[in-house]
Write a protein that holds these residues in place. Structure first.
Motif, PDB file in Angstrom:
ATOM      1  N   ILE A 233       0.693  -1.477  -0.123  1.00 23.19           N
ATOM      2  CA  ILE A 233       0.147  -0.172   0.300  1.00 23.19           C
ATOM      3  C   ILE A 233       0.810   0.874   0.042  1.00 23.19           C
ATOM      4  O   ILE A 233       1.669   1.350   0.574  1.00 23.19           O
ATOM      5  CB  ILE A 233      -1.196  -0.247   1.668  1.00 23.19           C
ATOM      6  CG1 ILE A 233      -1.474  -0.611   1.040  1.00 23.19           C
ATOM      7  CG2 ILE A 233      -1.531   1.415   0.798  1.00 23.19           C
ATOM      8  CD1 ILE A 233      -2.747  -1.867   0.251  1.00 23.19           C
ATOM      9  N   LEU A 234       0.485   1.445  -1.036  1.00 16.30           N
ATOM     10  CA  LEU A 234       0.818   3.566  -1.074  1.00 16.30           C
ATOM     11  C   LEU A 234       0.803   4.648   0.361  1.00 16.30           C
ATOM     12  O   LEU A 234      -0.454   4.680  -0.995  1.00 16.30           O
ATOM     13  CB  LEU A 234       1.801   3.700  -1.644  1.00 16.30           C
ATOM     14  CG  LEU A 234       2.263   5.135  -2.530  1.00 16.30           C
ATOM     15  CD1 LEU A 234       3.640   5.291  -2.380  1.00 16.30           C
ATOM     16  CD2 LEU A 234       2.043   5.909  -3.686  1.00 16.30           C
TER      17      LEU A 234
ATOM     18  N   ALA B  89       0.043   8.446   1.113  1.00 13.49           N
ATOM     19  CA  ALA B  89       0.403   9.667   0.515  1.00 13.49           C
ATOM     20  C   ALA B  89      -0.709  11.052   1.021  1.00 13.49           C
ATOM     21  O   ALA B  89      -0.921  10.488   1.213  1.00 13.49           O
ATOM     22  CB  ALA B  89       0.154   9.831  -0.984  1.00 13.49           C
TER      23      ALA B  89
ATOM     24  N   CYS C 161       3.468  -0.952   3.769  1.00 17.97           N
ATOM     25  CA  CYS C 161       3.225   0.278   3.880  1.00 17.97           C
ATOM     26  C   CYS C 161       4.334   1.654   3.644  1.00 17.97           C
ATOM     27  O   CYS C 161       4.870   0.931   3.974  1.00 17.97           O
ATOM     28  CB  CYS C 161       2.484   0.964   4.653  1.00 17.97           C
ATOM     29  SG  CYS C 161       0.826   0.034   5.368  1.00 17.97           S
TER      30      CYS C 161
ATOM     31  N   TYR D  65       5.220   3.162  -8.002  1.00 17.55           N
ATOM     32  CA  TYR D  65       3.464   2.948  -8.100  1.00 17.55           C
ATOM     33  C   TYR D  65       3.511   1.866  -9.226  1.00 17.55           C
ATOM     34  O   TYR D  65       2.467   1.263  -9.403  1.00 17.55           O
ATOM     35  CB  TYR D  65       2.407   4.091  -9.591  1.00 17.55           C
ATOM     36  CG  TYR D  65       2.745   5.466  -9.390  1.00 17.55           C
ATOM     37  CD1 TYR D  65       1.810   5.949  -7.544  1.00 17.55           C
ATOM     38  CD2 TYR D  65       2.868   6.800  -9.726  1.00 17.55           C
ATOM     39  CE1 TYR D  65       1.818   6.955  -7.412  1.00 17.55           C
ATOM     40  CE2 TYR D  65       2.281   8.227  -9.285  1.00 17.55           C
ATOM     41  CZ  TYR D  65       1.836   8.250  -8.084  1.00 17.55           C
ATOM     42  OH  TYR D  65       0.935   9.500  -7.623  1.00 17.55           O
TER      43      TYR D  65
ATOM     44  N   VAL E 283       3.051  -1.358  -6.109  1.00 13.05           N
ATOM     45  CA  VAL E 283       2.440  -1.151  -5.045  1.00 13.05           C
ATOM     46  C   VAL E 283       0.803  -1.457  -5.899  1.00 13.05           C
ATOM     47  O   VAL E 283       0.870  -1.797  -7.167  1.00 13.05           O
ATOM     48  CB  VAL E 283       2.164   0.237  -4.721  1.00 13.05           C
ATOM     49  CG1 VAL E 283       2.991   0.836  -3.719  1.00 13.05           C
ATOM     50  CG2 VAL E 283       1.044   1.177  -5.843  1.00 13.05           C
TER      51      VAL E 283
ATOM     52  N   ILE F 120      -3.138   2.643  -3.310  1.00  6.80           N
ATOM     53  CA  ILE F 120      -2.897   3.715  -3.150  1.00  6.80           C
ATOM     54  C   ILE F 120      -4.052   4.196  -1.861  1.00  6.80           C
ATOM     55  O   ILE F 120      -5.358   4.576  -2.204  1.00  6.80           O
ATOM     56  CB  ILE F 120      -2.773   4.936  -3.798  1.00  6.80           C
ATOM     57  CG1 ILE F 120      -1.642   6.560  -3.335  1.00  6.80           C
ATOM     58  CG2 ILE F 120      -3.801   5.457  -5.222  1.00  6.80           C
ATOM     59  CD1 ILE F 120      -1.823   6.813  -4.366  1.00  6.80           C
TER      60      ILE F 120
ATOM     61  N   THR G 295      -5.074   7.815  -0.233  1.00  3.72           N
ATOM     62  CA  THR G 295      -4.456   8.943  -0.256  1.00  3.72           C
ATOM     63  C   THR G 295      -5.623  10.207  -0.108  1.00  3.72           C
ATOM     64  O   THR G 295      -7.036   9.781   0.202  1.00  3.72           O
ATOM     65  CB  THR G 295      -3.933   9.618  -1.805  1.00  3.72           C
ATOM     66  OG1 THR G 295      -3.395  11.135  -2.104  1.00  3.72           O
ATOM     67  CG2 THR G 295      -5.127   8.930  -2.411  1.00  3.72           C
TER      68      THR G 295
ATOM     69  N   THR H  74      -2.813  13.878  -7.294  1.00  2.00           N
ATOM     70  CA  THR H  74      -2.458  12.644  -6.894  1.00  2.00           C
ATOM     71  C   THR H  74      -3.206  11.880  -7.213  1.00  2.00           C
ATOM     72  O   THR H  74      -3.220  10.284  -7.939  1.00  2.00           O
ATOM     73  CB  THR H  74      -2.167  12.854  -5.539  1.00  2.00           C
ATOM     74  OG1 THR H  74      -1.726  13.661  -4.960  1.00  2.00           O
ATOM     75  CG2 THR H  74      -2.053  11.425  -5.526  1.00  2.00           C
TER      76      THR H  74
ATOM     77  N   ALA I 291      -2.876   8.086 -10.246  1.00  2.00           N
ATOM     78  CA  ALA I 291      -3.395   7.039  -9.858  1.00  2.00           C
ATOM     79  C   ALA I 291      -4.350   6.359 -10.625  1.00  2.00           C
ATOM     80  O   ALA I 291      -4.766   4.940 -10.816  1.00  2.00           O
ATOM     81  CB  ALA I 291      -4.166   6.823  -7.923  1.00  2.00           C
TER      82      ALA I 291
ATOM     83  N   ILE J 100      -4.855   1.911  -9.985  1.00  2.00           N
ATOM     84  CA  ILE J 100      -3.876   2.001  -8.733  1.00  2.00           C
ATOM     85  C   ILE J 100      -5.424   1.807  -7.986  1.00  2.00           C
ATOM     86  O   ILE J 100      -6.062   3.567  -8.007  1.00  2.00           O
ATOM     87  CB  ILE J 100      -3.384   2.141  -8.240  1.00  2.00           C
ATOM     88  CG1 ILE J 100      -1.617   2.260  -9.142  1.00  2.00           C
ATOM     89  CG2 ILE J 100      -2.721   2.062  -7.040  1.00  2.00           C
ATOM     90  CD1 ILE J 100      -0.861   3.292  -8.755  1.00  2.00           C
TER      91      ILE J 100
ATOM     92  N   ILE K 192      -8.035   3.422  -5.298  1.00  2.00           N
ATOM     93  CA  ILE K 192      -7.472   4.358  -4.420  1.00  2.00           C
ATOM     94  C   ILE K 192      -8.572   5.039  -3.327  1.00  2.00           C
ATOM     95  O   ILE K 192      -9.941   4.236  -3.938  1.00  2.00           O
ATOM     96  CB  ILE K 192      -8.024   5.801  -5.617  1.00  2.00           C
ATOM     97  CG1 ILE K 192      -6.791   5.866  -6.844  1.00  2.00           C
ATOM     98  CG2 ILE K 192      -7.239   7.534  -4.699  1.00  2.00           C
ATOM     99  CD1 ILE K 192      -7.416   7.272  -7.729  1.00  2.00           C
TER     100      ILE K 192
END
Length: 366
Positions: free
Chosen positions: A200-201, A203, A227, A265, A268, A271, A273, A279, A283, A288, A290
């Motif tokens: 998991i990203l 942000a 993470c 990106y 992962v 994300i 965020t 951003t 994504a 990705i 979100i």
């Protein structure tokens, strides 16, 4: 050789600057010309710019409710024109002086306040330079200039309809480009991973704002998630996470390289965020999943409303736990397939990229 002037706002790294830099990078590959990006408030007064930046950061951090009220009242929407009239009186002459000094062949506004001033100058006949508004959010606030603006680059169909139907902007002047993102962020064909552990990203924006700490507490030592946390310029948050010495949570400072972000990106599975326009657009382009865990007051809350309505993001709620919500989506192939269909539909609505249209406009300038 043509000169293209970009007008973002404030010096802190925001979506306005990111979009300006992204477009400059793309245009430099295709146009032989001079490119400048100037924060108008710093040009007017560096001391005032620093004061406004500090006020903004402290306000949204310590009193988000009052900031949200002020934003809603003065910016989106506002029935009172007194605020913008004061702004025009203070800064209009200085903006005219800036344009006289720079002598651009094309002006591109990536923030509402410069656009407002440019619109006034165009309507008054004081400048004739072609002007483009590049909207960096998923809604259009009430400050943006409209009259006299030659082209409008919007994120989606509803925004084009709003400009055409509500503000009587000619349809041929509005283009659905999406929010511009760097060309390094090419779409990737990825098969969703349907079992943990998930990468998991997380942000928090370039300034590291947002309630990241509370989220991380729920993911500490989880065997389901690894993470990577983008701390931005928030050195305190970076130091705190490092001090935890937890194997499944890895913090990173501000990343300026778009190539490095593109590589990240690709690594992962999702994300988490805030709903910042740039951003989110990055994504979406990378396909990705979100998850939105918090929204800064003002523009991000309006972004979240739009994104949730369109089914492009998954809002994380207080209950059940963040872990449970993440797992319920990421491990469900049908939910992921439906999300991808909605994202594909969004990109199908885009007419062309922003840089392509700018190149076309530039070629028409004599």
């Amino acid at each position: 050789m043509k000169k293209i002037l970009f007008l973002p706002f404030l010096t802190i790294p925001t979506g306005h600057h990111s979009v300006a830099n992204t477009l400059i990078s793309s245009l430099k590959k295709r146009i032989q010309g001079e490119f400048a990006s100037i924060d108008f408030l710093s040009y007017f007064s560096p001391r005032l710019e620093r004061a406004v930046t500090n006020l903004y950061l402290n306000w949204i951090s310590h009193s988000p409710e009052t900031y949200n009220w002020a934003y809603s009242y003065f910016v989106y929407p506002s029935s009172s024109k007194k605020y913008t009239q004061v702004y025009e009186r203070l800064f209009l002459t200085k903006m005219q002086r800036l344009l006289s000094e720079e002598q651009p062949d094309l002006i591109i506004c990536t923030q509402a306040y410069p656009s407002l001033l440019i619109s006034c100058l165009k309507v008054q006949g004081k400048i004739k330079t072609p002007v483009i508004n590049v909207y960096t959010d998923l809604f259009i606030n009430n400050i943006w200039g409209r009259m006299g603006i030659d082209y409008h680059f919007v994120a989606d169909v509803p925004l084009k309809n709003e400009l055409v139907q509500k503000y009587r902007v000619p349809k041929h002047q509005v283009f659905i480009t999406g929010i511009p993102v760097d060309e390094w962020l090419a779409p990737t064909t990825r098969q969703p991973k349907l079992f943990p552990p998930y990468h998991i990203l997380i942000a928090g924006g370039n300034s590291g704002l947002g309630n990241i700490n509370e989220l991380l507490q729920t993911l500490k030592n989880s065997t389901n998630f690894n993470c990577t946390v983008l701390c931005g310029n928030n050195k305190r948050l970076l130091a705190k996470i490092i001090s935890w010495q937890i194997k499944n949570i890895y913090p990173l400072p501000y990343i300026s390289s778009k190539r490095e972000m593109a590589l990240l990106y690709d690594q992962v599975d999702a994300i988490v965020t805030k709903p910042g326009g740039v951003t989110i657009s990055e994504a979406l382009r990378k396909r990705i999943p979100i998850f939105v865990y918090s929204a800064l007051p003002g523009q991000e809350q309006f972004n979240q409303q739009y994104l949730t309505t369109q089914g492009l993001v998954y809002p994380l709620t207080q209950e059940p736990s963040a872990q449970e919500q993440l797992l319920s989506i990421l491990s469900d192939k049908f939910k992921q397939a439906n999300w991808r269909k909605r994202v594909d539909s969004y990109f199908d609505r885009l007419e062309r990229s922003a840089w392509e249209k700018i190149v076309e406009i530039s070629d028409q300038i004599t």
